[in-house]
Design a protein around this motif. Sequence first.
Motif, mmCIF file in Angstrom:
data_model
loop_
_atom_site.group_PDB
_atom_site.id
_atom_site.type_symbol
_atom_site.label_atom_id
_atom_site.label_comp_id
_atom_site.label_asym_id
_atom_site.label_seq_id
_atom_site.Cartn_x
_atom_site.Cartn_y
_atom_site.Cartn_z
ATOM 1 N N VAL A 162 61.303 37.246 40.084
ATOM 2 C CA VAL A 162 62.372 36.702 39.247
ATOM 3 C C VAL A 162 61.752 35.794 38.192
ATOM 4 O O VAL A 162 61.197 34.737 38.511
ATOM 5 N N ALA A 163 61.834 36.197 36.941
ATOM 6 C CA ALA A 163 61.369 35.368 35.832
ATOM 7 C C ALA A 163 62.540 34.563 35.289
ATOM 8 O O ALA A 163 63.710 34.932 35.471
ATOM 9 N N THR A 164 62.252 33.460 34.617
ATOM 10 C CA THR A 164 63.291 32.602 34.060
ATOM 11 C C THR A 164 62.954 32.255 32.606
ATOM 12 O O THR A 164 61.929 32.670 32.066
ATOM 13 N N ASP A 165 63.834 31.446 32.006
ATOM 14 C CA ASP A 165 63.593 30.989 30.645
ATOM 15 C C ASP A 165 62.443 29.993 30.568
ATOM 16 O O ASP A 165 62.003 29.631 29.466
ATOM 17 N N LYS A 166 61.925 29.550 31.700
ATOM 18 C CA LYS A 166 60.793 28.624 31.719
ATOM 19 C C LYS A 166 59.488 29.290 32.163
ATOM 20 O O LYS A 166 58.450 28.634 32.243
ATOM 21 N N THR A 167 59.525 30.582 32.427
ATOM 22 C CA THR A 167 58.329 31.274 32.902
ATOM 23 C C THR A 167 57.313 31.442 31.778
ATOM 24 O O THR A 167 57.657 31.826 30.659
ATOM 25 N N VAL A 168 56.063 31.156 32.091
ATOM 26 C CA VAL A 168 54.943 31.403 31.180
ATOM 27 C C VAL A 168 53.878 32.133 31.979
ATOM 28 O O VAL A 168 53.247 31.561 32.864
ATOM 29 N N PHE A 169 53.695 33.405 31.669
ATOM 30 C CA PHE A 169 52.716 34.243 32.369
ATOM 31 C C PHE A 169 51.483 34.435 31.499
ATOM 32 O O PHE A 169 51.581 34.612 30.276
ATOM 33 N N ALA A 170 50.300 34.423 32.138
ATOM 34 C CA ALA A 170 49.071 34.753 31.413
ATOM 35 C C ALA A 170 47.938 35.005 32.395
ATOM 36 O O ALA A 170 47.959 34.511 33.529
ATOM 37 N N THR A 171 46.964 35.782 31.944
ATOM 38 C CA THR A 171 45.694 35.932 32.662
ATOM 39 C C THR A 171 44.597 35.541 31.667
ATOM 40 O O THR A 171 43.948 36.404 31.072
ATOM 41 N N PRO A 172 44.365 34.233 31.494
ATOM 42 C CA PRO A 172 43.484 33.742 30.422
ATOM 43 C C PRO A 172 42.024 33.568 30.825
ATOM 44 O O PRO A 172 41.314 32.739 30.253
ATOM 45 N N GLU A 173 41.548 34.349 31.791
ATOM 46 C CA GLU A 173 40.221 34.108 32.354
ATOM 47 C C GLU A 173 39.069 34.336 31.369
ATOM 48 O O GLU A 173 38.019 33.698 31.481
ATOM 49 N N THR A 174 39.217 35.253 30.409
ATOM 50 C CA THR A 174 38.104 35.492 29.483
ATOM 51 C C THR A 174 37.812 34.260 28.634
ATOM 52 O O THR A 174 36.692 34.107 28.132
ATOM 53 N N GLN A 175 38.796 33.386 28.496
ATOM 54 C CA GLN A 175 38.600 32.179 27.701
ATOM 55 C C GLN A 175 37.745 31.145 28.424
ATOM 56 O O GLN A 175 37.277 30.181 27.802
ATOM 57 N N ILE A 176 37.560 31.321 29.736
ATOM 58 C CA ILE A 176 36.680 30.421 30.485
ATOM 59 C C ILE A 176 35.503 31.181 31.101
ATOM 60 O O ILE A 176 34.911 30.744 32.084
ATOM 61 N N GLY A 177 35.183 32.335 30.528
ATOM 62 C CA GLY A 177 33.998 33.058 30.962
ATOM 63 C C GLY A 177 34.137 33.757 32.297
ATOM 64 O O GLY A 177 33.135 33.954 32.997
ATOM 65 N N PHE A 178 35.350 34.173 32.645
ATOM 66 C CA PHE A 178 35.574 34.852 33.916
ATOM 67 C C PHE A 178 36.254 36.177 33.631
ATOM 68 O O PHE A 178 36.214 36.692 32.518
ATOM 69 N N HIS A 179 36.920 36.743 34.614
ATOM 70 C CA HIS A 179 37.614 38.022 34.457
ATOM 71 C C HIS A 179 38.968 37.926 35.153
ATOM 72 O O HIS A 179 39.104 37.205 36.148
ATOM 73 N N PRO A 180 40.001 38.613 34.681
ATOM 74 C CA PRO A 180 41.287 38.615 35.377
ATOM 75 C C PRO A 180 41.116 39.172 36.785
ATOM 76 O O PRO A 180 40.732 40.329 36.960
ATOM 77 N N ASP A 181 41.397 38.336 37.788
ATOM 78 C CA ASP A 181 41.138 38.742 39.172
ATOM 79 C C ASP A 181 42.402 38.605 40.001
ATOM 80 O O ASP A 181 43.504 38.651 39.475
ATOM 81 N N ALA A 182 42.251 38.445 41.302
ATOM 82 C CA ALA A 182 43.390 38.306 42.220
ATOM 83 C C ALA A 182 44.358 39.482 42.097
ATOM 84 O O ALA A 182 45.576 39.314 42.116
#
Length: 405
Positions: A162-182
């Motif tokens: 359930v998403a809402t008007d306050k939901t903020v989704f992201a997988t920003p791992e490349t910006q810290i030298g990692f990879h989208p995981d989990a």
Amino acid sequence: MHRFKALILRRSVRIPNFLPHYRNLCSQSSAVVDNDSTENQVLVEGKASSRTAILNRPSALNALNTSMGARLKKLYESWEENSDIGFVVMKGSGRAFSAGGDIATLYRLINEGKMAECKEFFGTLYSFIYLLGTYLKPHVAILNGITMGGGAGVSIPGTFRVATDKTVFATPETQIGFHPDAGASFYLSHLPGYLGEYLALTGERFNGPEMIACGLATHYSLSARLPLLEERLGTLVTDDPSVIEASLEQYGDLAYPDKRSVIHSIETVDKCFAHDTVEEIIGALENEATRSYDEWCTSTLRKLKEASPLSLKVSLRSIREGRFQTLDQCLVREYRMSLQGISKQISSDFCEGVRAQLVDKDFAPKWDPPCLEKVTKDMVDNYFSPLSELEPDLELPIKLREAFT
């Protein structure tokens, strides 16, 4: 779109700049929070025929640590065996569902040489994600607020989101030298077209309506109506997904992506991100920017050029492999990648990215290699290999719990 939702959902029985969120997580993840008992970090509410797990580290944006992952796994296993419990709900306290893994603590453990504890963190979290992805009872995740990285990992594999008007989704791992995981290489690779590649490489955010449009979320509700929705769920005595879904729809709201959303430019996303290499993707974006003067192309190029070059190439390959793998295969591969990413044997980009964004806050990471041209095939290949011949892979109970595709 309906076909995609069927793909991203489990069996029928069954996003401005994100770096300020990371900075807040680092500054607020204090010893006081970490010293709280495990029981306080994951609270439990009992209802008529359900249980609710509440991620409860609000000052750290509910960042997940090893003890939280272990407690969630233990709770969910006991609830699955309890015939009096029909379904399970997960939510976060404060202004976040979960900002992801506890990066600040992971960075400290790496610098202290405590690699065994780092491995335990990834192994525990990924094992819980597999449990959730193969859960035998309906699961409802209420994604009210920041939902990033590992926070998405412990929610998207479940039955309802359930998403809402306050939901903020992201997988920003490349910006810290990692990879989208989990599990990100699984669920991102199943998004429409090449939207998964776009989200993985840029770390761009999606809001609630955008999550609904691409299938990351199954339902949308205004945050002001969540108390009514939760009250309704609390009265249900059922294990029938269709009954739960009817209640979610009863308190749902219509959601339409803003006219400036990338959802309306999916053809351009596909044209640019369908290419085989990061260099070709950037070239396509540059050509599109020259041809159309589209601000989206310019901002996307900027994000790609700020990210770790090695992370970009690794993440692109990860998403492409995830498209042909089951959840368990993705998690086992991501476990290898995560250990390589923190080992410093190939590159120190993860620690350098965290240093630049969270610790020293100079926001000027010195990536190694510094450009795409210097990222070799061997570097990328090694990222997908075990640390050594003696390093065991992540063990998941695939013979007891059926993986899904």
